[in-house]
Design a protein around this motif. Structure first.
Motif, short mmCIF file in Angstrom:
data_model
loop_
_atom_site.label_atom_id
_atom_site.label_comp_id
_atom_site.label_asym_id
_atom_site.label_seq_id
_atom_site.Cartn_x
_atom_site.Cartn_y
_atom_site.Cartn_z
N VAL A 147 8.28 -37.04 0.72
CA VAL A 147 8.09 -37.51 -0.25
C VAL A 147 6.01 -38.34 0.14
CG1 VAL A 147 7.10 -37.67 -2.80
CG2 VAL A 147 8.62 -36.22 -1.67
N LYS A 148 7.11 -39.06 0.90
CA LYS A 148 5.90 -40.48 1.32
C LYS A 148 4.55 -39.64 2.44
CE LYS A 148 5.53 -44.87 3.92
NZ LYS A 148 6.69 -46.19 4.35
N GLY A 149 5.29 -38.90 3.16
CA GLY A 149 5.02 -38.51 4.98
C GLY A 149 4.40 -37.09 4.04
N PHE A 150 4.37 -36.79 3.52
CA PHE A 150 3.91 -35.43 2.37
C PHE A 150 2.08 -36.48 1.79
CE2 PHE A 150 1.81 -31.67 1.18
CZ PHE A 150 1.72 -31.03 2.30
N TYR A 151 2.61 -37.32 1.37
CA TYR A 151 1.77 -38.36 0.58
C TYR A 151 0.62 -38.37 1.58
CZ TYR A 151 -0.38 -41.37 -1.64
OH TYR A 151 -2.06 -42.55 -2.01
N GLU A 152 1.01 -39.04 2.84
CA GLU A 152 0.04 -39.81 3.41
C GLU A 152 -0.95 -39.06 4.29
OE1 GLU A 152 2.01 -42.66 6.59
OE2 GLU A 152 2.88 -43.64 5.44
N LEU A 153 -0.07 -37.57 4.48
CA LEU A 153 -0.99 -36.24 4.86
C LEU A 153 -2.23 -36.49 4.24
CD1 LEU A 153 1.20 -34.33 6.71
CD2 LEU A 153 0.02 -35.59 7.96
N THR A 154 -1.63 -35.96 2.88
CA THR A 154 -2.34 -35.59 1.89
C THR A 154 -3.44 -36.80 1.75
OG1 THR A 154 -1.48 -34.30 0.91
CG2 THR A 154 -2.94 -34.71 -0.14
N LYS A 155 -3.58 -37.39 1.80
CA LYS A 155 -3.91 -39.36 1.85
C LYS A 155 -5.25 -38.55 3.18
CE LYS A 155 -4.51 -43.83 1.21
NZ LYS A 155 -4.05 -45.39 1.11
N ALA A 156 -4.36 -39.03 4.14
CA ALA A 156 -5.65 -38.45 5.15
C ALA A 156 -6.59 -37.31 5.33
CB ALA A 156 -5.10 -38.61 6.49
N TYR A 157 -5.98 -36.35 5.32
CA TYR A 157 -7.31 -35.22 4.67
C TYR A 157 -8.08 -35.68 3.42
CZ TYR A 157 -8.05 -30.81 2.96
OH TYR A 157 -9.62 -29.43 2.49
N LEU A 158 -7.48 -36.00 2.88
CA LEU A 158 -8.40 -36.32 1.52
C LEU A 158 -9.96 -37.51 1.89
CD1 LEU A 158 -6.55 -36.79 -1.71
CD2 LEU A 158 -8.47 -34.08 -1.15
N GLY A 159 -9.49 -38.07 2.25
CA GLY A 159 -10.40 -39.36 3.32
C GLY A 159 -10.96 -38.79 4.45
N ASP A 160 -10.64 -38.25 5.37
CA ASP A 160 -11.64 -36.98 6.21
C ASP A 160 -12.86 -36.45 5.93
OD1 ASP A 160 -10.64 -38.48 8.52
OD2 ASP A 160 -8.81 -36.65 8.88
N GLY A 161 -12.23 -35.83 4.46
CA GLY A 161 -12.95 -35.49 3.64
C GLY A 161 -14.42 -36.15 3.17
N GLU A 162 -13.89 -36.93 2.83
CA GLU A 162 -14.89 -38.28 1.95
C GLU A 162 -16.12 -38.69 3.72
OE1 GLU A 162 -13.16 -41.33 0.63
OE2 GLU A 162 -12.60 -40.20 -1.97
#
Length: 309
Positions: A147-162
């Protein structure tokens, strides 16, 4: 070269090619926004664009296949019919029952399955490239590490969007992918074994849990190919010209290496695409996005007139 109907179109001299130049088309991932790319290139095909190689990521893979098979009307009919009967993008009642609360995978797979013709694929599709992200055997399996790993991927994806919205290049998602051992794999036409394999590859290139679960092909698990190549221009093989489409001009910052090249044309909408990426309950917005692509093709066709037969 980036192209939108709001730009002053360049005057392009007709190159001398014998035979005609080989053309590759790449369609970016973007969920329902990819219907813009479907509309754009379906109109270019009607104008006479002949395509020798296709590439697409996530929903872009489905659109590339649709265009290659000339199944545009069928896809629009099937998908809009599904969105007309789908009332929500999240069903809490299904979650309570222990079922997936998201309708996206079922609707997406149904659309892909109903529009693939294997015999037609073998004859009509000269080349196609579909990138996916290969997941290591032990990644994201244990709790809570998975769960932590996928959370980090999702956070990175959203961060790149910003970052992109602020005029900065992507960088966080690739770092997160490297941390968890994800690697890019590209399926080309010669790798595709049968109709079920093709369907699974397209779904694998679109896998974004929890909306769409990890996809398995054989023993391997895969995630969305956009982690590595959301607009897979680099995977088009043996072509003289590369044409691509993205859905926001801000995305061009990730493709600066192509913008000054005369053999690359990247198209994007002249106004904001209003449909959301995972909006599977608004057939009106899907159709609006598709028609926007067709209109923009009419306004930009002169840019690639020398490629239209």
């Amino acid at each position: 070269m980036a192209v939108t109907f709001s730009l002053k179109l360049p005057q392009i001299k007709l190159p001398r090619f014998s035979p005609r130049p080989r053309v590759g088309v790449a369609i970016a991932g973007g969920g329902c926004k990819a219907f813009y790319g479907l509309g754009l290139f379906s109109r270019f095909q009607e104008f006479g664009l002949a395509v020798d190689a296709w590439a697409g990521t996530s929903a872009g893979a489905s659109m590339a296949l649709t265009l290659a098979l000339r199944k545009v009307d069928e896809v629009m009919t099937v998908f809009t019919a599904l969105t007309e009967i789908n009332e929500k993008n999240l069903y809490i009642s299904r979650l309570i029952q222990g079922k997936t609360p998201f309708p996206h995978e079922r609707m997406y797979r149904t659309t892909v399955r109903k529009t693939i013709d294997w015999e037609q694929f073998q004859i009509q599709v000269k080349d196609i490239a579909i990138p996916v992200a290969k997941v290591p055997p032990d990644a994201f399996l244990s709790f809570p590490e998975g769960v932590k790993g996928f959370y980090e991927l999702t956070k990175a994806y959203l961060g790149d969007g910003e970052r992109i919205a602020n005029g900065l290049k992507e960088k966080h998602l690739l770092k997160a992918a490297a941390k968890y051992g994800l690697t890019e794999k590209v399926f080309f036409k010669e790798d595709i074994e049968n109709v079920k394999h093709l369907e699974d590859i397209i779904l694998a290139s679109s896998s974004i849990p929890p909306l769409m679960k990890f996809q398995k092909i054989g023993r391997e698990r895969y995630l969305d190919g956009g982690i590595f190549a959301n607009l897979p221009l680099q995977h088009l093989r043996k072509v003289d010209y590369r044409l691509g489409v993205v859905y926001d001009p801000a995305d061009l910052i990730n493709y600066e290496q192509y913008l000054d090249r005369e053999d690359v044309f990247i198209f994007y909408p002249g106004k904001k695409v209003t449909v959301k990426v995972w909006e599977y309950s608004r057939p009106d917005l899907v159709e609006e996005t598709f028609e926007m692509g067709r209109r923009d093709a009419e306004k930009t066709a002169e840019t690639i007139r020398f490629l239209l037969e």
